[in-house]
Design a protein around this motif. Sequence first.
Motif, PDB file in Angstrom:
ATOM      1  N   TYR A 339       0.835  -1.204   0.000  1.00 36.39           N
ATOM      2  CA  TYR A 339       0.000   0.000   0.000  1.00 36.39           C
ATOM      3  C   TYR A 339       0.867   1.250   0.000  1.00 36.39           C
ATOM      4  O   TYR A 339       0.584   2.213  -0.720  1.00 36.39           O
ATOM      5  CB  TYR A 339      -0.925  -0.023   1.221  1.00 36.39           C
ATOM      6  CG  TYR A 339      -1.650   1.277   1.481  1.00 36.39           C
ATOM      7  CD1 TYR A 339      -2.874   1.546   0.888  1.00 36.39           C
ATOM      8  CD2 TYR A 339      -1.097   2.240   2.342  1.00 36.39           C
ATOM      9  CE1 TYR A 339      -3.545   2.747   1.128  1.00 36.39           C
ATOM     10  CE2 TYR A 339      -1.760   3.430   2.584  1.00 36.39           C
ATOM     11  CZ  TYR A 339      -2.976   3.685   1.976  1.00 36.39           C
ATOM     12  OH  TYR A 339      -3.624   4.878   2.221  1.00 36.39           O
ATOM     13  N   ASP A 362      -8.321   5.598   1.960  1.00 38.31           N
ATOM     14  CA  ASP A 362      -8.748   4.378   1.281  1.00 38.31           C
ATOM     15  C   ASP A 362      -8.590   4.564  -0.223  1.00 38.31           C
ATOM     16  O   ASP A 362      -8.881   5.632  -0.756  1.00 38.31           O
ATOM     17  CB  ASP A 362     -10.211   4.076   1.605  1.00 38.31           C
ATOM     18  CG  ASP A 362     -10.541   2.600   1.480  1.00 38.31           C
ATOM     19  OD1 ASP A 362      -9.647   1.834   1.078  1.00 38.31           O
ATOM     20  OD2 ASP A 362     -11.686   2.226   1.786  1.00 38.31           O
ATOM     21  N   TYR A 385      -2.283  -2.843   4.092  1.00 37.61           N
ATOM     22  CA  TYR A 385      -3.061  -1.604   4.186  1.00 37.61           C
ATOM     23  C   TYR A 385      -2.991  -1.031   5.604  1.00 37.61           C
ATOM     24  O   TYR A 385      -2.706  -1.758   6.572  1.00 37.61           O
ATOM     25  CB  TYR A 385      -4.522  -1.895   3.841  1.00 37.61           C
ATOM     26  CG  TYR A 385      -4.797  -2.000   2.360  1.00 37.61           C
ATOM     27  CD1 TYR A 385      -5.393  -0.956   1.669  1.00 37.61           C
ATOM     28  CD2 TYR A 385      -4.471  -3.147   1.641  1.00 37.61           C
ATOM     29  CE1 TYR A 385      -5.655  -1.032   0.312  1.00 37.61           C
ATOM     30  CE2 TYR A 385      -4.734  -3.255   0.278  1.00 37.61           C
ATOM     31  CZ  TYR A 385      -5.322  -2.191  -0.376  1.00 37.61           C
ATOM     32  OH  TYR A 385      -5.575  -2.285  -1.728  1.00 37.61           O
ATOM     33  N   LYS A 390      -9.041  -1.512   7.921  1.00 34.97           N
ATOM     34  CA  LYS A 390      -9.496  -2.891   7.793  1.00 34.97           C
ATOM     35  C   LYS A 390     -10.368  -3.323   8.970  1.00 34.97           C
ATOM     36  O   LYS A 390     -10.267  -2.785  10.065  1.00 34.97           O
ATOM     37  CB  LYS A 390      -8.292  -3.827   7.649  1.00 34.97           C
ATOM     38  CG  LYS A 390      -7.530  -3.609   6.336  1.00 34.97           C
ATOM     39  CD  LYS A 390      -8.442  -3.809   5.129  1.00 34.97           C
ATOM     40  CE  LYS A 390      -7.773  -3.464   3.804  1.00 34.97           C
ATOM     41  NZ  LYS A 390      -8.690  -3.639   2.663  1.00 34.97           N
ATOM     42  N   THR A 404       0.092  -1.149  10.072  1.00 34.86           N
ATOM     43  CA  THR A 404      -0.588  -1.802   8.958  1.00 34.86           C
ATOM     44  C   THR A 404      -1.173  -3.149   9.348  1.00 34.86           C
ATOM     45  O   THR A 404      -0.836  -3.721  10.384  1.00 34.86           O
ATOM     46  CB  THR A 404       0.364  -2.011   7.759  1.00 34.86           C
ATOM     47  OG1 THR A 404       1.400  -2.919   8.147  1.00 34.86           O
ATOM     48  CG2 THR A 404       0.961  -0.687   7.300  1.00 34.86           C
ATOM     49  N   ASP A 409      -5.512  -6.804  -1.529  1.00 38.48           N
ATOM     50  CA  ASP A 409      -6.544  -6.667  -2.553  1.00 38.48           C
ATOM     51  C   ASP A 409      -5.943  -7.035  -3.907  1.00 38.48           C
ATOM     52  O   ASP A 409      -4.765  -6.755  -4.166  1.00 38.48           O
ATOM     53  CB  ASP A 409      -7.060  -5.223  -2.638  1.00 38.48           C
ATOM     54  CG  ASP A 409      -7.953  -4.843  -1.468  1.00 38.48           C
ATOM     55  OD1 ASP A 409      -8.390  -5.741  -0.725  1.00 38.48           O
ATOM     56  OD2 ASP A 409      -8.211  -3.628  -1.295  1.00 38.48           O
TER      57      ASP A 409
END
Length: 493
Positions: A339, A362, A385, A390, A404, A409
């Motif tokens: 990310y 996001d 992420y 999350k 994180t 994804d």
Amino acid sequence: MCQSAAFGTMLRAAAKTLSVSSTTSVSRVISLSTRHYCERTPTKLRVSEAVSGAELGANVKVQGWVRSVRPQKENLFLHVNDGSCLQSLQIVAGSELNDPLLTFGSAVEVTGVLRKSPHQKQPFELEAHQIHVVGECNPVDFPFKIKERHGLEYIRQFPHLRCRTNAFSSLLRIRSEATTAIHSYFKESGFVQIHTPVITSNDCEGAGELFEVEPSGPDYDEDERFFSVPAFLTVSGQLHLEVMSGAFSRVYTFGPTFRAENSQSRRHLAEFFMVEAEVSFTQSLEDLTKVMEDMFRSATEHVLARCAEDVDLFHKHVTPGQRGNVDAMLKKKFPMITYSEAIDILNRSSQKFDFPTDWGCDLQTEHEKYLVKHCGNTPVFVTDYPYDLKPFYARDNQDHPKHTAAAVDLLVPGVGELCGGSLREERLDRLQARLEEAGLEDTYSWYLDLRRFGSVPHGGFGLGFERYLQCILGVQNIKDVIPFPRFSRSCLL
């Protein structure tokens, strides 16, 4: 006189001149009564079998819907399709078998002899000796016109009829074959299929986009719940799969899920199908990404091989050039970036985005599509992420200074996010602290029990099935890859 009224007058006049009994006013039979072709009961064939030459030279019966009618002075030519394949079967008959009820869209049953055709475009044709009109169709009122290619947006207006078109019947065959391919992949990979409930008391995603379930009717007491707790249509089968992952090392489910999103976008539906899997005894995101990538490749190769004609229809006439994109996706290994690397790529870009690209935001669809393009227009995994983005079940990476989660994804061309997954937090103390922080420790006390009794490191993911179809076919609107789309302010049929 209007066209439809004139058509009706013509049919009534034809009915008077033909000696047809009152019991066959809808179901008409036109046959050559002076000859005998019923030496034995005809073999019933699907159109897919007939166009491949099955029972060549034999007396056969085919049932389907008329796709074209071409009467001539001495002959009658029909094309009939029954949904078993894209190709229609040509019917050749004498002009005496013509009838006003034989129109585009009418349902027929044809008996005759299957012959080799003198024309290269259709190797086989049916020499008809009897044509049975099962169901009439007024071509004036029918919304689809003969020899006209209707766009997906136009046929979407007729959810009860659009399966009669070539494009949507092809889509449904592809959808069916893709379903089979996904089940086959999981079976061959040692996964156990679990039927997770549609009605649940859990909000797996924690976003509150739920459809609440309560009965209605004269015997229902509105002051008393049917269930002892609030019940909802499921947004995901993940938590129930996690229950099963305490006894099975590999499980999956494939079924409908529901989100009460007030969205009119091309990527969202209120009801859609999800493929979800959980893998036990893993502490690596790579174990999950391997299953995602292998499933994508296996299902796509299966569909391309088994639905070649149907896929070609989309790639040639609906989304030209998409086949090259799909072939390119299958040739390359899917790259993986974090990310943080994704944010750096976005911030270095000269493109102006509508949404911010600060660390901690996001990723939006515009960001996802740019990242896919940056990585060579091929599917790309984005991992690790921000923890706060999350849900409570995502495993804490415990990294500093940037906090994180072990989440991933899969972003794909033309769609953006296709899969979302994570390692699950198996450590009781950390999971309990997160649930307490969110005020959910009582609601998910059973979930904590999973960590108390034989817990193992595990992880899983979900894939949006309709988005997968969008990706491989190049279809822009998700409403065009599901039989009966449900979305905000629309629930037709």
